[in-house]
Write a protein that holds these residues in place. Structure first.
Motif: not given
Length: 241
Positions: A175-203
């Motif tokens: 359960l703990l790992a699930g809570k943390i990986v969801s935060v890490e995924a949010r980080h991954a998405a926003v970093i990808r958006d900083l690199i390529s804004p307004k695209t589908a690169s976040f996923a």
């Protein structure tokens, strides 16, 4: 190594203050772990002269251990690496960093420090030592280099948690790992958006498969992928066993 590539995993007073503002007992209780892991105590501040166990090690061999402890130490090692990276990013902003970018990267730094300190305290005397990062290959003065490294670390972190999930035996830890990986995924998405804004690169399809699932990568492959960024030799042969 120049001033932009030097870093310590514990940067001192500011970092200690970040860690101290979070109520760790509440975090543990919300995850159903207060009894099994006990009370977390984080020092509010420290300086370079403190005898702090988070001061980087000397590049020695580090064995993560076995069973669930091995999995937790595996996560702890990765969180140490991410925390150290973002501490350096915020301390030495790349050229042209906007206020919005600094705010995002500072938030991510704060999350990673909390994750790192959480695992350190949860593991207690079973925790591995503070690791020594090796960021010599990253030019912290350049936006592309920093965000590219951030993308690598975040994508790797998500894949690592996903890959380790099946090795966890204790449901509370899962359960703990699930809570943390969801935060890490949010980080991954926003970093990808900083690199390529307004695209589908976040996923992008480089990380999401045809079934809409994130990648899951085994610990051995993750450790191999990040070994160039850590001076210590990390052994995870018994993780989850």
């Amino acid at each position: 190594m120049n001033k932009h590539t030097k870093t310590k995993i514990n940067s001192g007073k500011e970092e200690g203050e970040i860690a101290s503002v979070f109520n760790r007992r509440l975090f543990l209780r919300s995850a159903g772990l207060a009894t099994s892991l006990g009370t977390i105590v984080i020092a509010a501040a420290c300086n370079d002269d403190d005898d702090d166990p988070m001061i980087p090690g000397t590049g020695d061999a580090v064995d993560l251990g076995s069973g669930d402890i091995g999995v937790l130490n595996y996560a702890y090692a990765l969180e140490q690496l991410e925390a150290a990276f973002y501490i350096q990013v915020v301390q030495t902003p790349y050229s042209g960093m906007t206020d919005a970018e600094k705010a995002i990267l500072t938030d991510i730094r704060d999350h990673e420090i909390v994750h790192r300190e959480f695992f350190k305290a949860a593991l207690g005397d079973k925790a591995i030592k503070g690791l020594t990062p090796n960021f010599a290959a990253i030019d912290f003065t350049k936006r592309d280099a920093v965000l590219g490294a951030a993308k690598l670390f975040e994508d790797t972190g998500v894949a690592a948690y996903n890959g380790a999930g099946k090795l966890i035996k204790d449901a509370n830890y899962l359960l703990l790992a699930g809570k943390i990986v969801s935060v890490e995924a949010r980080h991954a998405a926003v970093i990808r958006d900083l690199i390529s804004p307004k695209t589908a690169s976040f996923a992008g399809d480089d990380i999401i498969d045809a079934n809409g699932m994130d990648k899951a990568v085994a610990p051995a492959d993750i450790l191999s992928a990040v070994k160039g960024y850590v001076k210590d030799t990390i052994t995870g042969a018994n993780v989850g066993k």
